[in-house]
Each structure stands twice: as C-alpha cells, then as structure tokens.
Design a protein around this motif. Structure first.
Motif, PDB file in Angstrom:
ATOM      1  N   ASN A  96       0.937  -1.201   0.031  1.00 52.24           N
ATOM      2  CA  ASN A  96       0.137   0.106   0.094  1.00 52.24           C
ATOM      3  C   ASN A  96       0.869   1.322   0.043  1.00 52.24           C
ATOM      4  O   ASN A  96       1.537   1.895   1.073  1.00 52.24           O
ATOM      5  CB  ASN A  96      -0.881  -0.131   1.359  1.00 52.24           C
ATOM      6  CG  ASN A  96      -1.910   1.134   1.270  1.00 52.24           C
ATOM      7  OD1 ASN A  96      -1.946   1.918   0.289  1.00 52.24           O
ATOM      8  ND2 ASN A  96      -2.722   1.108   2.017  1.00 52.24           N
ATOM      9  N   ASN A  97       1.085   1.856  -1.173  1.00 55.80           N
ATOM     10  CA  ASN A  97       2.024   3.193  -1.279  1.00 55.80           C
ATOM     11  C   ASN A  97       1.279   3.951  -2.031  1.00 55.80           C
ATOM     12  O   ASN A  97       1.757   4.695  -2.936  1.00 55.80           O
ATOM     13  CB  ASN A  97       3.164   2.622  -2.095  1.00 55.80           C
ATOM     14  CG  ASN A  97       4.331   3.458  -1.808  1.00 55.80           C
ATOM     15  OD1 ASN A  97       4.122   4.394  -1.166  1.00 55.80           O
ATOM     16  ND2 ASN A  97       5.437   3.198  -2.532  1.00 55.80           N
ATOM     17  N   ILE A  98      -0.006   3.987  -2.085  1.00 59.60           N
ATOM     18  CA  ILE A  98      -1.255   4.940  -2.912  1.00 59.60           C
ATOM     19  C   ILE A  98      -0.851   6.326  -2.674  1.00 59.60           C
ATOM     20  O   ILE A  98      -0.803   7.221  -3.742  1.00 59.60           O
ATOM     21  CB  ILE A  98      -2.364   4.575  -2.434  1.00 59.60           C
ATOM     22  CG1 ILE A  98      -3.469   5.055  -3.678  1.00 59.60           C
ATOM     23  CG2 ILE A  98      -2.772   5.073  -1.227  1.00 59.60           C
ATOM     24  CD1 ILE A  98      -3.172   4.688  -4.886  1.00 59.60           C
ATOM     25  N   LYS A  99      -0.253   7.026  -1.619  1.00 56.23           N
ATOM     26  CA  LYS A  99      -0.258   8.352  -1.542  1.00 56.23           C
ATOM     27  C   LYS A  99       1.357   8.749  -2.456  1.00 56.23           C
ATOM     28  O   LYS A  99       0.999   9.794  -3.160  1.00 56.23           O
ATOM     29  CB  LYS A  99       0.373   8.606  -0.417  1.00 56.23           C
ATOM     30  CG  LYS A  99       0.827   9.914   0.132  1.00 56.23           C
ATOM     31  CD  LYS A  99      -0.011  10.885   0.853  1.00 56.23           C
ATOM     32  CE  LYS A  99       0.347  12.205   1.342  1.00 56.23           C
ATOM     33  NZ  LYS A  99       0.089  13.180   0.184  1.00 56.23           N
ATOM     34  N   THR A 100       2.123   7.964  -2.463  1.00 57.37           N
ATOM     35  CA  THR A 100       3.270   8.067  -3.312  1.00 57.37           C
ATOM     36  C   THR A 100       2.922   7.945  -4.796  1.00 57.37           C
ATOM     37  O   THR A 100       3.240   8.958  -5.637  1.00 57.37           O
ATOM     38  CB  THR A 100       4.437   7.257  -3.103  1.00 57.37           C
ATOM     39  OG1 THR A 100       4.527   7.263  -1.607  1.00 57.37           O
ATOM     40  CG2 THR A 100       5.714   7.494  -3.861  1.00 57.37           C
ATOM     41  N   VAL A 101       1.993   7.197  -5.091  1.00 59.45           N
ATOM     42  CA  VAL A 101       1.529   7.030  -6.777  1.00 59.45           C
ATOM     43  C   VAL A 101       0.790   8.274  -6.857  1.00 59.45           C
ATOM     44  O   VAL A 101       1.109   8.519  -7.993  1.00 59.45           O
ATOM     45  CB  VAL A 101       0.867   5.433  -6.676  1.00 59.45           C
ATOM     46  CG1 VAL A 101       0.390   5.515  -7.900  1.00 59.45           C
ATOM     47  CG2 VAL A 101       1.557   4.210  -6.331  1.00 59.45           C
ATOM     48  N   CYS A 102       0.040   8.516  -6.159  1.00 56.84           N
ATOM     49  CA  CYS A 102      -0.810   9.608  -6.650  1.00 56.84           C
ATOM     50  C   CYS A 102       0.077  11.026  -6.514  1.00 56.84           C
ATOM     51  O   CYS A 102      -0.328  11.758  -7.632  1.00 56.84           O
ATOM     52  CB  CYS A 102      -2.009   9.924  -5.428  1.00 56.84           C
ATOM     53  SG  CYS A 102      -3.448   8.536  -5.615  1.00 56.84           S
ATOM     54  N   GLU A 139     -10.408  13.794  -4.037  1.00 56.84           N
ATOM     55  CA  GLU A 139      -9.842  14.838  -2.987  1.00 56.84           C
ATOM     56  C   GLU A 139      -8.563  14.060  -2.340  1.00 56.84           C
ATOM     57  O   GLU A 139      -7.607  14.611  -1.872  1.00 56.84           O
ATOM     58  CB  GLU A 139     -10.639  15.276  -2.114  1.00 56.84           C
ATOM     59  CG  GLU A 139     -11.761  16.318  -2.638  1.00 56.84           C
ATOM     60  CD  GLU A 139     -12.641  16.914  -1.580  1.00 56.84           C
ATOM     61  OE1 GLU A 139     -12.416  16.865  -0.514  1.00 56.84           O
ATOM     62  OE2 GLU A 139     -13.604  17.340  -2.134  1.00 56.84           O
ATOM     63  N   LYS A 140      -8.804  12.881  -1.647  1.00 55.20           N
ATOM     64  CA  LYS A 140      -7.666  12.201  -1.083  1.00 55.20           C
ATOM     65  C   LYS A 140      -7.111  11.209  -1.981  1.00 55.20           C
ATOM     66  O   LYS A 140      -7.619  10.729  -3.264  1.00 55.20           O
ATOM     67  CB  LYS A 140      -8.288  11.330   0.083  1.00 55.20           C
ATOM     68  CG  LYS A 140      -9.108  11.936   1.273  1.00 55.20           C
ATOM     69  CD  LYS A 140      -9.526  11.060   2.123  1.00 55.20           C
ATOM     70  CE  LYS A 140     -10.121  11.915   3.396  1.00 55.20           C
ATOM     71  NZ  LYS A 140     -10.914  10.962   4.123  1.00 55.20           N
TER      72      LYS A 140
END
Length: 171
Positions: free
Chosen positions: A120-126, A144-145
């Motif tokens: 789970n690395n979604i913040k970095t991907v986005c 938004e998130k």
C-alpha cells in the motif's frame, strides 16, 4: 631362491624386535598410569561441554531480544519512491509518444499493482501521477484524497520540455 632369502630376512627382523619388548616389561606398569591421564582429560571435556551448554543458553535469549527490536523498526517491504513512480509514468508517456499515440490513461491502483503488488503505497503513486501531469492532461476520475481510483489521461503528442505543468496552469 632369492625370494626365500627375503622372506627369511623379514621373519628374522620381527624376532629381533620382539626380544627387546620382553625386556621392557617394567614399562608396561607405566602404561596404566597413562590410561589414567586420558580419563582426566575426558572429565575435563565433559565439564567444558557443560559450561558451553550453559553459555549457549545464556547467550541465546540475549540474541533474540535485539532481533525483535530490529524487526519492529524496519518496514517489512521496501516501498518504491516518488521518483521511481514518476520515472515509470514518464517512460510510459515517451513509449506512447514513440508509437504515435495521442494519449495514455493511467490509473493509480493499476500502476501500483504493476510495480509493487501487495504494497500500500497509494499516496506516493498519486503524488507522482499529479506531478507528471502537464498542461492539457485531464482527470478521468478525480478524488480529494489519495485513492487507487485516481485516473489521469496524459496527452503524448507533445512532450516538449516547454510545456507547463498542470499545477502551474490550474494552480
């Protein structure tokens, strides 16, 4: 006949050796004393083994405790960095440009599973997807998130360095 002489000579030599052995009969008494000495060595070895076992038992818990602390500090999986995701997105854009495609669509969840499935690395991907957007690129699914559903259409017909970033144009 020469062979017989050799046999006789060989048989005569052991007889000569046997005679001095009889004279050394008092030396046999010293031999039991030598047997007692190895028994002491065996006792010493047994004591050393017992000491070693005690030392191993004492040392084992000390080694286990730091290992648990170290495991708690380290992440289980090394996550990809922002720059690695950005490089992959730009590589995909250039590949599409070289194949004369007008645009490509990238979804955050798909690229994350492609590069590091199960992490789970979604913040970095986005963040990497948003930073890779240039003027004219559009959101197909915006949130938004940070979400795996974020989907962006990147136009690949003009990847000139003169193009402004999306964030500069749309503030």
């Amino acid at each position: 006949m020469a062979a017989k002489k050799t046999v006789k000579t060989a048989a005569a030599e052991p007889e000569k050796k046997a005679a001095p052995a009889k004279k050394a009969a008092p030396a046999k008494k010293a031999a039991p004393a030598k047997k007692a000495a190895p028994a002491k060595k065996a006792e010493v070895k047994e004591v050393k083994k017992a000491e070693v076992k005690k030392e191993v038992k004492k040392a084992a818990p000390a080694k286990k405790a730091p290992a648990k602390k170290a495991a708690a500090k380290k992440p289980a999986v090394a996550k990809k960095s922002f720059q690695e995701y950005k490089d992959v997105i730009n590589w995909k854009k250039w590949e599409a440009h070289n194949m004369n495609w007008l645009y490509i669509e990238i979804e955050a969840g798909e690229i994350m599973n492609e590069l590091e499935a199960g992490v789970n690395n979604i913040k970095t991907v986005c963040d990497a997807m948003l930073d890779s957007m240039l003027e004219g690129d559009t959101f197909l699914v915006e949130s938004e998130k940070a979400s795996t559903k974020l989907k962006v259409r990147y136009y690949c017909d003009n990847l000139s360095e003169e193009r402004r970033k999306y964030s500069e144009v749309n503030g």
